[in-house]
Design a protein around this motif. Sequence first.
Motif, PDB file in Angstrom:
ATOM      1  N   PRO A  50      50.457  55.735  64.046  1.00 60.78           N
ATOM      2  CA  PRO A  50      50.010  56.896  65.090  1.00 60.78           C
ATOM      3  C   PRO A  50      48.441  56.742  65.042  1.00 60.78           C
ATOM      4  CG  PRO A  50      50.687  58.080  63.027  1.00 60.78           C
ATOM      5  CD  PRO A  50      51.147  56.219  62.940  1.00 60.78           C
ATOM      6  N   LEU A  51      47.978  56.959  66.344  1.00 66.02           N
ATOM      7  CA  LEU A  51      46.564  57.049  66.425  1.00 66.02           C
ATOM      8  C   LEU A  51      46.044  58.427  66.009  1.00 66.02           C
ATOM      9  CD1 LEU A  51      46.496  55.565  70.134  1.00 66.02           C
ATOM     10  CD2 LEU A  51      46.083  54.492  67.991  1.00 66.02           C
ATOM     11  N   LEU A  52      44.910  58.198  65.558  1.00 64.41           N
ATOM     12  CA  LEU A  52      44.091  59.686  65.019  1.00 64.41           C
ATOM     13  C   LEU A  52      43.393  60.178  66.384  1.00 64.41           C
ATOM     14  CD1 LEU A  52      42.564  58.452  61.532  1.00 64.41           C
ATOM     15  CD2 LEU A  52      44.765  59.653  62.080  1.00 64.41           C
ATOM     16  N   ARG A  53      43.844  61.438  66.491  1.00 64.94           N
ATOM     17  CA  ARG A  53      42.955  62.048  67.760  1.00 64.94           C
ATOM     18  C   ARG A  53      42.981  63.575  67.514  1.00 64.94           C
ATOM     19  NH1 ARG A  53      47.298  63.533  71.870  1.00 64.94           N
ATOM     20  NH2 ARG A  53      49.257  63.202  70.629  1.00 64.94           N
ATOM     21  N   LEU A  61      49.198  65.419  63.427  1.00 64.00           N
ATOM     22  CA  LEU A  61      48.712  66.133  62.253  1.00 64.00           C
ATOM     23  C   LEU A  61      49.374  65.280  60.875  1.00 64.00           C
ATOM     24  CD1 LEU A  61      49.520  69.891  62.834  1.00 64.00           C
ATOM     25  CD2 LEU A  61      47.422  68.811  62.744  1.00 64.00           C
ATOM     26  N   LEU A  62      50.510  64.703  61.264  1.00 63.85           N
ATOM     27  CA  LEU A  62      51.225  63.571  60.396  1.00 63.85           C
ATOM     28  C   LEU A  62      50.077  62.357  60.063  1.00 63.85           C
ATOM     29  CD1 LEU A  62      53.328  63.189  58.238  1.00 63.85           C
ATOM     30  CD2 LEU A  62      54.704  62.026  60.053  1.00 63.85           C
ATOM     31  N   ALA A  63      49.451  61.906  61.090  1.00 62.93           N
ATOM     32  CA  ALA A  63      48.737  60.765  61.277  1.00 62.93           C
ATOM     33  C   ALA A  63      47.347  61.217  60.253  1.00 62.93           C
ATOM     34  CB  ALA A  63      48.368  60.330  62.661  1.00 62.93           C
ATOM     35  N   TRP A  64      47.023  62.333  60.521  1.00 64.71           N
ATOM     36  CA  TRP A  64      45.635  62.613  59.592  1.00 64.71           C
ATOM     37  C   TRP A  64      45.999  63.151  58.379  1.00 64.71           C
ATOM     38  CZ3 TRP A  64      40.892  62.138  61.105  1.00 64.71           C
ATOM     39  CH2 TRP A  64      40.301  62.283  62.381  1.00 64.71           C
ATOM     40  N   VAL A  65      46.856  63.486  58.065  1.00 67.08           N
ATOM     41  CA  VAL A  65      47.480  63.512  56.520  1.00 67.08           C
ATOM     42  C   VAL A  65      47.862  62.327  55.945  1.00 67.08           C
ATOM     43  CG1 VAL A  65      49.509  64.284  55.054  1.00 67.08           C
ATOM     44  CG2 VAL A  65      48.692  65.777  57.031  1.00 67.08           C
ATOM     45  N   ASP A  66      48.340  61.138  56.512  1.00 62.88           N
ATOM     46  CA  ASP A  66      48.418  59.971  55.976  1.00 62.88           C
ATOM     47  C   ASP A  66      46.915  59.322  56.026  1.00 62.88           C
ATOM     48  OD1 ASP A  66      51.109  60.276  56.057  1.00 62.88           O
ATOM     49  OD2 ASP A  66      51.577  58.978  57.989  1.00 62.88           O
ATOM     50  N   TYR A  67      46.069  59.347  56.805  1.00 61.91           N
ATOM     51  CA  TYR A  67      44.769  58.959  56.619  1.00 61.91           C
ATOM     52  C   TYR A  67      44.163  59.431  55.762  1.00 61.91           C
ATOM     53  CZ  TYR A  67      39.809  57.974  57.878  1.00 61.91           C
ATOM     54  OH  TYR A  67      38.517  57.938  57.740  1.00 61.91           O
ATOM     55  N   ARG A  68      44.166  60.931  55.425  1.00 62.77           N
ATOM     56  CA  ARG A  68      43.611  61.433  54.192  1.00 62.77           C
ATOM     57  C   ARG A  68      44.180  60.789  52.962  1.00 62.77           C
ATOM     58  NH1 ARG A  68      44.421  67.525  53.769  1.00 62.77           N
ATOM     59  NH2 ARG A  68      46.262  67.168  53.095  1.00 62.77           N
ATOM     60  N   HIS A  73      42.998  55.651  47.897  1.00 60.44           N
ATOM     61  CA  HIS A  73      43.065  54.195  47.545  1.00 60.44           C
ATOM     62  C   HIS A  73      42.101  53.158  48.027  1.00 60.44           C
ATOM     63  CE1 HIS A  73      46.979  55.552  45.692  1.00 60.44           C
ATOM     64  NE2 HIS A  73      47.479  55.951  46.743  1.00 60.44           N
ATOM     65  N   ASN A  74      41.483  53.559  49.230  1.00 63.24           N
ATOM     66  CA  ASN A  74      40.844  52.682  49.757  1.00 63.24           C
ATOM     67  C   ASN A  74      39.406  53.404  50.540  1.00 63.24           C
ATOM     68  OD1 ASN A  74      40.287  50.202  50.943  1.00 63.24           O
ATOM     69  ND2 ASN A  74      41.752  50.311  52.545  1.00 63.24           N
ATOM     70  N   VAL A  75      38.769  54.227  49.723  1.00 60.05           N
ATOM     71  CA  VAL A  75      37.632  54.830  50.325  1.00 60.05           C
ATOM     72  C   VAL A  75      36.365  53.787  50.676  1.00 60.05           C
ATOM     73  CG1 VAL A  75      36.691  55.642  48.209  1.00 60.05           C
ATOM     74  CG2 VAL A  75      36.529  57.028  50.172  1.00 60.05           C
ATOM     75  N   ALA A  76      36.261  53.050  50.094  1.00 57.63           N
ATOM     76  CA  ALA A  76      35.256  52.329  50.148  1.00 57.63           C
ATOM     77  C   ALA A  76      35.203  51.321  51.203  1.00 57.63           C
ATOM     78  CB  ALA A  76      34.840  51.165  48.936  1.00 57.63           C
ATOM     79  N   ALA A  77      36.558  50.857  51.555  1.00 54.03           N
ATOM     80  CA  ALA A  77      36.464  49.945  52.917  1.00 54.03           C
ATOM     81  C   ALA A  77      36.607  50.963  54.077  1.00 54.03           C
ATOM     82  CB  ALA A  77      37.888  49.370  52.702  1.00 54.03           C
ATOM     83  N   GLU A  78      37.083  52.108  53.911  1.00 50.96           N
ATOM     84  CA  GLU A  78      37.119  53.060  55.105  1.00 50.96           C
ATOM     85  C   GLU A  78      35.611  53.474  55.224  1.00 50.96           C
ATOM     86  OE1 GLU A  78      38.739  55.066  58.287  1.00 50.96           O
ATOM     87  OE2 GLU A  78      39.725  53.517  57.075  1.00 50.96           O
ATOM     88  N   ARG A  79      34.924  53.842  54.431  1.00 55.68           N
ATOM     89  CA  ARG A  79      33.671  54.227  54.606  1.00 55.68           C
ATOM     90  C   ARG A  79      32.699  53.184  55.403  1.00 55.68           C
ATOM     91  NH1 ARG A  79      32.559  56.850  49.081  1.00 55.68           N
ATOM     92  NH2 ARG A  79      32.897  59.082  49.601  1.00 55.68           N
ATOM     93  N   GLU A  80      32.876  51.848  54.968  1.00 55.68           N
ATOM     94  CA  GLU A  80      32.226  50.759  55.647  1.00 55.68           C
ATOM     95  C   GLU A  80      32.570  50.524  56.855  1.00 55.68           C
ATOM     96  OE1 GLU A  80      32.131  46.105  54.830  1.00 55.68           O
ATOM     97  OE2 GLU A  80      31.849  47.126  53.109  1.00 55.68           O
ATOM     98  N   GLN A  81      33.799  50.647  57.374  1.00 55.87           N
ATOM     99  CA  GLN A  81      34.476  50.612  58.643  1.00 55.87           C
ATOM    100  C   GLN A  81      33.843  51.901  59.523  1.00 55.87           C
ATOM    101  OE1 GLN A  81      38.709  50.821  58.920  1.00 55.87           O
ATOM    102  NE2 GLN A  81      38.700  50.800  61.237  1.00 55.87           N
ATOM    103  N   VAL A  82      33.819  53.091  58.843  1.00 59.20           N
ATOM    104  CA  VAL A  82      33.490  54.350  59.799  1.00 59.20           C
ATOM    105  C   VAL A  82      31.870  54.045  59.944  1.00 59.20           C
ATOM    106  CG1 VAL A  82      33.215  56.749  59.545  1.00 59.20           C
ATOM    107  CG2 VAL A  82      35.385  55.826  59.147  1.00 59.20           C
ATOM    108  N   ASN A  83      30.993  53.550  58.961  1.00 66.75           N
ATOM    109  CA  ASN A  83      29.971  53.500  59.159  1.00 66.75           C
ATOM    110  C   ASN A  83      29.442  52.463  60.166  1.00 66.75           C
ATOM    111  OD1 ASN A  83      29.240  55.574  57.357  1.00 66.75           O
ATOM    112  ND2 ASN A  83      29.170  54.350  55.629  1.00 66.75           N
ATOM    113  N   SER A  84      30.240  51.478  60.315  1.00 65.52           N
ATOM    114  CA  SER A  84      29.865  50.351  61.089  1.00 65.52           C
ATOM    115  C   SER A  84      30.419  50.388  62.378  1.00 65.52           C
ATOM    116  CB  SER A  84      30.308  49.053  60.464  1.00 65.52           C
ATOM    117  OG  SER A  84      31.709  48.816  60.398  1.00 65.52           O
TER     118      SER A  84
END
Length: 201
Positions: A50-53, A61-68, A73-84
């Motif tokens: 599901p797309l986050l919006r 809401l379920l997509a945001w819960v899954d994202y959280r 487990h993958n905070v470093a990669a997600e930080r890098e992706q969001v920052n870039s």
Amino acid sequence: MKAVFVSIALIMLNGCQLLPEPAVPEPAAVPVAVSEPTTEPVVEPQPEPPLLRIADDAKTLLAWVDYRASLLHNVAAEREQVNSSAQQDDVWLLKRTMLQLHPDTPYLTRLRLQMQAADQLTLLPPPLAALLSWDLAFNQKLLEAESAVSALTRLNAQQHDNIERLQKTNKELQKKIDALTQIEAQLNQPVPAEENNNGQR
């Protein structure tokens, strides 16, 4: 008593004889192996994530819960992706907020975000704001605990310095006490009587 026991035993034996005999199972026929045509397993298409919006429907809401949950487990990669990411919209801002609320984020960053997040909550739909407010409440408790640990660490360091200073003072006082004890011991020694020229006292 013996007669009652014998009569009960006889009644039970008669009752057992009245029961029908169990049916003896007939030997089962050996099944003939029939080869079935092999079919390849049908691969079901993977559901699209599901797309986050910014919305208040259940899927979002379920997509945001899954994202959280995936951040654990993958905070470093997600930080890098969001920052870039070049696209900096409301979804990007909410992702960045959730990443900055992660316990691995430095204390001062989370403290600053805690102060600013109240404004961001008012812009979100109520269910999504409630989801994020849970994260903020958890972050507030974590900040309070870290602040208490920091204060206790400072207090512990001060007490350690006080103990070292008192131990040093104690050693100096012990040296003075030892010196006074030696002087007292010398003063308490009996003075030998002087002998006259004849060897008499």
